[in-house]
Design a protein around this motif. Structure first.
Motif, PDB file in Angstrom:
ATOM      1  N   ASP A 205      66.936  -1.462  49.016  1.00  0.00           N
ATOM      2  CA  ASP A 205      67.708  -0.394  49.659  1.00  0.00           C
ATOM      3  C   ASP A 205      66.900   0.245  50.785  1.00  0.00           C
ATOM      4  O   ASP A 205      65.813   0.764  50.564  1.00  0.00           O
ATOM      5  CB  ASP A 205      68.072   0.664  48.618  1.00  0.00           C
ATOM      6  CG  ASP A 205      69.008   1.731  49.154  1.00  0.00           C
ATOM      7  OD1 ASP A 205      69.583   1.535  50.242  1.00  0.00           O
ATOM      8  OD2 ASP A 205      69.168   2.768  48.474  1.00  0.00           O
ATOM      9  N   GLY A 206      67.437   0.187  51.997  1.00  0.00           N
ATOM     10  CA  GLY A 206      66.763   0.772  53.145  1.00  0.00           C
ATOM     11  C   GLY A 206      65.933  -0.213  53.943  1.00  0.00           C
ATOM     12  O   GLY A 206      65.373   0.146  54.989  1.00  0.00           O
TER      13      GLY A 206
ATOM     14  N   ARG B 293      64.665   0.547  64.690  1.00  0.00           N
ATOM     15  CA  ARG B 293      64.329   0.899  63.310  1.00  0.00           C
ATOM     16  C   ARG B 293      62.881   1.338  63.225  1.00  0.00           C
ATOM     17  O   ARG B 293      62.111   1.191  64.176  1.00  0.00           O
ATOM     18  CB  ARG B 293      64.549  -0.291  62.370  1.00  0.00           C
ATOM     19  CG  ARG B 293      63.583  -1.477  62.585  1.00  0.00           C
ATOM     20  CD  ARG B 293      63.888  -2.566  61.591  1.00  0.00           C
ATOM     21  NE  ARG B 293      63.034  -3.730  61.693  1.00  0.00           N
ATOM     22  CZ  ARG B 293      61.933  -3.935  60.957  1.00  0.00           C
ATOM     23  NH1 ARG B 293      61.533  -3.022  60.074  1.00  0.00           N
ATOM     24  NH2 ARG B 293      61.228  -5.046  61.080  1.00  0.00           N
TER      25      ARG B 293
ATOM     26  N   PRO C 261      60.904   1.407  46.745  1.00  0.00           N
ATOM     27  CA  PRO C 261      62.041   1.062  47.602  1.00  0.00           C
ATOM     28  C   PRO C 261      61.776   1.348  49.073  1.00  0.00           C
ATOM     29  O   PRO C 261      61.091   2.310  49.429  1.00  0.00           O
ATOM     30  CB  PRO C 261      63.161   1.948  47.054  1.00  0.00           C
ATOM     31  CG  PRO C 261      62.796   2.183  45.625  1.00  0.00           C
ATOM     32  CD  PRO C 261      61.297   2.286  45.624  1.00  0.00           C
ATOM     33  N   ALA C 262      62.357   0.519  49.921  1.00  0.00           N
ATOM     34  CA  ALA C 262      62.137   0.638  51.364  1.00  0.00           C
ATOM     35  C   ALA C 262      62.566   1.997  51.898  1.00  0.00           C
ATOM     36  O   ALA C 262      61.959   2.518  52.838  1.00  0.00           O
ATOM     37  CB  ALA C 262      62.882  -0.476  52.088  1.00  0.00           C
ATOM     38  N   LYS C 263      63.594   2.589  51.312  1.00  0.00           N
ATOM     39  CA  LYS C 263      64.101   3.865  51.823  1.00  0.00           C
ATOM     40  C   LYS C 263      63.114   5.008  51.629  1.00  0.00           C
ATOM     41  O   LYS C 263      63.228   6.055  52.277  1.00  0.00           O
ATOM     42  CB  LYS C 263      65.430   4.215  51.158  1.00  0.00           C
ATOM     43  CG  LYS C 263      65.336   4.520  49.672  1.00  0.00           C
ATOM     44  CD  LYS C 263      66.686   4.890  49.089  1.00  0.00           C
ATOM     45  CE  LYS C 263      66.581   5.241  47.599  1.00  0.00           C
ATOM     46  NZ  LYS C 263      67.909   5.594  47.037  1.00  0.00           N
TER      47      LYS C 263
ATOM     48  N   ASN D 104      59.751   4.753  55.223  1.00  0.00           N
ATOM     49  CA  ASN D 104      59.950   4.234  56.583  1.00  0.00           C
ATOM     50  C   ASN D 104      60.418   2.783  56.647  1.00  0.00           C
ATOM     51  O   ASN D 104      60.016   2.014  57.513  1.00  0.00           O
ATOM     52  CB  ASN D 104      58.663   4.387  57.396  1.00  0.00           C
ATOM     53  CG  ASN D 104      58.129   5.799  57.363  1.00  0.00           C
ATOM     54  OD1 ASN D 104      57.177   6.092  56.650  1.00  0.00           O
ATOM     55  ND2 ASN D 104      58.750   6.693  58.112  1.00  0.00           N
ATOM     56  N   GLY D 105      61.287   2.417  55.704  1.00  0.00           N
ATOM     57  CA  GLY D 105      61.894   1.100  55.748  1.00  0.00           C
ATOM     58  C   GLY D 105      61.020  -0.040  55.274  1.00  0.00           C
ATOM     59  O   GLY D 105      61.362  -1.205  55.460  1.00  0.00           O
TER      60      GLY D 105
END
Length: 282
Positions: free
Chosen positions: A231-232, A79, A268-270, A273-274
């Motif tokens: 999310d992500g 990841r 949001p994580a998405k 880069n997470g």
């Protein structure tokens, strides 16, 4: 015997697959990014930084495969996201010696540098001495190392410390763990700081007035962030970065983040880069 040469969180490393695309994405949520840097051939990596008062974020990408960056490549095979956290050290050799005295085998110290494009059009050099805890000493799956800055003037450049989201410092690094207590106690033992249970997880200070670590389980993670923000995000490891901002309204406007809780805005994580990037009043 306390660790004398570890002075709290210095910077957080976000490892990415496409370095230039990542810098643009972080720029879109209100960060001023440094010019791209290139590390030594031994390291085989490049970076962008976004600087705060005493700490900073580093986007790191692999440019050439080397033995030194194999752990990073192994991480990227799984990841993107927060791969490791650096502590400030005032003496890398002394810090490594302290780990040896505790029965650990540190990697380093290693000296390296990278060229830096300065605002006046000239080129300077950023130089560092670093050492790493052994690779298997990674609380909650996050690697840790220490960095001695030899040329702070070529890293903390005033022109790149001003951000549209008004971010001023790292408040907290949050780690999702199946065993938050055990992970927190592991971190506490490695840096000689206490692990304290709180309603939102287990906290470990990094030293001085620098960022804390928060270790929590899935239920606490879901309580902390809405589903749209999660999310992500990764299913384990360092998942969120909480930053102090001088102006929460500007942080929301610049980042496009989601307001939640009493006073918190999270991207949001998405989006980047997470990593969940969250802003709270500084």
């Amino acid at each position: 015997m306390p660790l004398k040469h570890i002075l709290g969180v210095d910077h957080v490393v976000v490892t990415v697959r496409d370095l230039d695309a990542a810098a643009k994405a972080w720029g879109r949520i209100g960060f001023t990014m440094s010019p791209r840097g290139t590390h030594s051939p031994l390291l085989g990596t490049g970076n962008y930084t976004t600087m705060f008062g005493d700490d900073y974020l580093e986007l790191l990408g692999v440019l050439t495969e080397t033995d030194q960056n194999k752990p990073t490549r192994d991480f990227l095979a799984r990841r993107e996201g927060i791969e490791r956290t650096a502590f400030t050290t005032d003496d890398a050799a002394g810090g490594a010696a302290e780990l040896k005295a505790r029965g650990l085998e540190p990697l380093g110290p290693v000296h390296f540098g990278r060229p830096v494009d300065l605002p006046n059009g000239s080129t300077g050099e950023a130089r560092f001495n670093v050492f790493r805890w052994p690779l298997d000493q990674n609380p909650g799956g996050m690697r840790i190392f220490a960095c001695q800055h030899l040329t702070r003037e070529t890293v903390w450049i005033p022109e790149i410390q001003k951000h549209a989201n008004e971010a001023k410092r790292i408040v907290r690094i949050e780690v999702l763990s199946a065993d938050p207590k055990g992970s927190a106690q592991k971190m506490a033992g490695l840096i000689d700081e206490p692990a304290v249970q709180t309603p939102d997880g287990w906290r470990v200070p990094s030293g001085g007035k620098r960022a804390d670590f928060l270790f929590y389980d899935q239920a606490q993670f879901e309580k902390a962030y809405p589903a749209a923000v999660r999310d992500g995000a990764a299913s384990e490891g360092a998942v969120a970065l909480v930053l102090g901002t001088a102006d929460l309204a500007k942080a929301k406007a610049a980042s496009g983040g989601v307001a939640h809780g009493e006073e918190q805005v999270s991207v949001p994580a998405k989006v980047v880069n997470g990593v969940i990037v969250s802003f709270v009043p500084n």
